[in-house]
Design an enzyme around this catalytic site. Structure first.
Site: not given
Length: 554
Positions: A70, A72, A93, A104, A272, A300, A380, A408
């Protein structure tokens, strides 16, 4: 293949004063923290627009170990908007050291869609979290000192709500005994630690509109109750001013840049799943004032950060999103459809179709607010064209369109189609409708969240929660907004229920009143406010050499 940190270390970074100047900030409006990061002064500036820019909220499906990306996509989308000739900014954030050293990861994006300086942001940055930790624990010390010095406020040590905090996952500190060294070492009582991002001060910092609002909110914090069960506030302890002094710099938004030199404000970091999961009001508002397009994200999935952004932050921000982007990956959707992590690289359209119901619930939930919704498929390398087309075909039934992104690997160039769609959708008419009204009963607000956002059956309150709501009603607290503290992995309160479960009941075991932040936290399931480290923490893989080059940080 290069790692995220290797890509970041090889990137060219411009002086932050140049980035600030490019968005119209004058020298007196910034407080540089070295070459590559600065804080933005709180004083209103004539250089800021009176008309706010367009707001794009990026959220996602329920996260899985397969990855969604998210942040990224948020970074890549803003870079793509810049490539399209639009003046864009990002509001994100700040990362917590708990996930950074745990499992994470960071919160600066990845690959060629990253915010710089990546290592600094993921570690100590400008010291905001340290300031919050110090302010929070100063209040804890003042509280215990009041008990020691004759307890003039008649505080019941058994009914103290204010724990201590630490910005690292440390399960051993969830429940502790303090004051055990004899008469000179304090009043013995049970205590515990939360992680810093769960502190009410973190929530207050991110919801405050200015320094005096911060001070007023701090004064309203309820730290515990007297023997007569009356609430005790920070105002009564007399330290609202001192705590505000400790946060006078932390409240200022932090300005940095992406690899593509798109300006990014990173400020505040509540989780979150246990808090409201959004960056600060000041960060988002500043981005809206300085750019034509402000791209922000909520923590999240849409069931947690997305809902809280829309129902808790938006009324204070005074600006509704013009577009909502829901991020999904083929891999994560297949995992929601029952595919083991080891098999995610194998095409499985049937499992994907099952997992798509999770995305469908989030599209239904976000569509409920009356704002245009688009889907970003974070691609991906193992994704097949058939799988990608399956997602695109599925989302049409919700009135949405899905766009493949490859940010990415390609940065903003990998999200140009998505950016074009966002430029178009932000101009569409919207009719934002909040999920509930302030005057609604707490149980009705809870049921609205469970039924509309999660797709569940209803809310259930354990006896303690029922008793608390009755007490809150007597005190006039029952009409506050609700923050659901719930697992991020499932729409339900059971982390193992992936996909889109139906007819489930969300059980609230207790409420935590956070009057300074201005909401009630509903604790569900086995959610914890102090996480633990995994068997193999990320810290095992982080190192530094004699030249100061960091490795293993993602």
């Amino acid at each position: 293949m290069q790692t995220d940190i290797e890509i970041a270390q090889a990137a060219e970074i411009k002086p932050i004063t140049e980035i600030a100047s490019n968005i119209g900030l004058k020298a007196h409006e910034i407080v540089p923290y070295g070459y590559d990061k600065t804080k933005i002064a709180l004083d209103p500036s004539v250089s800021r627009k009176k008309d706010l820019g367009k707001l794009i909220l990026v959220t996602s499906i329920n996260p899985t170990p397969a990855g969604e990306g998210k942040s990224t996509v948020t970074v890549g989308l803003a870079d793509a908007l810049q490539l399209a000739g639009r003046k864009a900014m990002i509001a994100l954030r700040e990362p917590s050291l708990g996930p950074v050293m745990g499992m994470k990861g960071g919160a600066t994006g990845g690959g060629y869609a990253q915010v710089l300086p990546m290592a600094d942001i993921n570690l100590h940055f400008t010291g905001d979290f340290h300031a919050l930790t110090s302010a929070h624990d100063t209040l804890a010390a003042i509280l215990d000192n009041s008990l020691q010095q004759g307890n003039p406020l008649n505080i019941d040590p058994r009914r103290i709500l204010w724990k201590r905090v630490l910005d690292i996952n440390d399960r051993a500190l969830r429940h502790v005994s303090i004051g055990m060294g004899g008469p000179t070492s304090g009043v013995p009582r049970e205590d515990g630690f939360d992680i810093t991002v769960a502190s009410e001060l973190m929530a207050i910092l991110t919801l405050s509109t200015d320094l005096m609002d911060l001070k007023e909110r701090i004064a309203r914090i309820v730290v515990g109750y007297t023997y007569e069960k009356e609430p005790v506030t920070v105002k009564e302890l007399g330290v609202a001013g001192a705590l505000t002094v400790l946060l006078k710099d932390a409240i200022k938004p932090n300005l940095v840049q992406t690899i593509a030199h798109t300006p990014a404000i990173i400020h505040g970091g509540p989780f979150a799943n246990i808090a409201q999961g959004t960056n600060s009001i000041l960060a988002t508002k500043t981005a809206l004032q300085l750019a034509d397009y402000a791209v922000t994200e909520a923590g999240f999935g849409a069931d947690l950060g997305g809902e809280k952004f829309l129902d808790v932050k938006v009324p204070l921000l005074g600006k509704t999103p013009d577009t909502i982007v829901v991020v999904a990956t083929v891999r994560a959707l297949k995992h929601h459809g029952g595919v083991a992590l080891a098999d995610l690289n194998t095409e499985n359209v049937d499992a994907l179709a099952t997992g798509l119901k999770n995305l469908g619930q989030h599209l239904t939930a976000m569509g409920r607010y009356g704002v245009p919704v688009v889907v970003a498929i974070n691609r991906f390398t193992a994704d097949t064209e058939t799988e990608l087309q399956t997602i695109k075909d599925y989302v049409r039934q919700f009135g949405a369109t899905a766009y493949t992104t490859e940010v990415w690997a390609k940065g903003g160039a990998g999200a140009q189609e998505l950016a074009s769609a966002v430029i178009e959708t932000v101009e569409q008419e919207s009719d934002f409708t909040p999920l509930y009204q302030p005057e609604d009963e707490a149980v009705d607000k809870l049921n609205a969240i469970v039924q509309t956002i999660y797709g569940g059956k209803k809310i259930a309150l354990e006896p303690k929660a029922q008793k608390q709501l009755a007490e809150f009603k007597q005190r006039g607290w029952d009409k506050l907004p609700i923050i659901m503290a719930k697992t991020q992995y499932s729409l339900s309160d059971n982390a193992k229920q992936l996909g889109a479960p139906k007819d489930f009941i969300i059980t609230v075991r207790e409420f935590v009143p956070k009057l300074g932040a201005g909401f009630l936290v509903a604790m569900t399931g086995n959610i914890l406010t102090m996480p633990g480290l995994p068997k193999h923490p990320a810290a095992f893989d982080i190192d530094i050499d004699e030249h100061g080059v960091i490795t293993g940080l993602f």
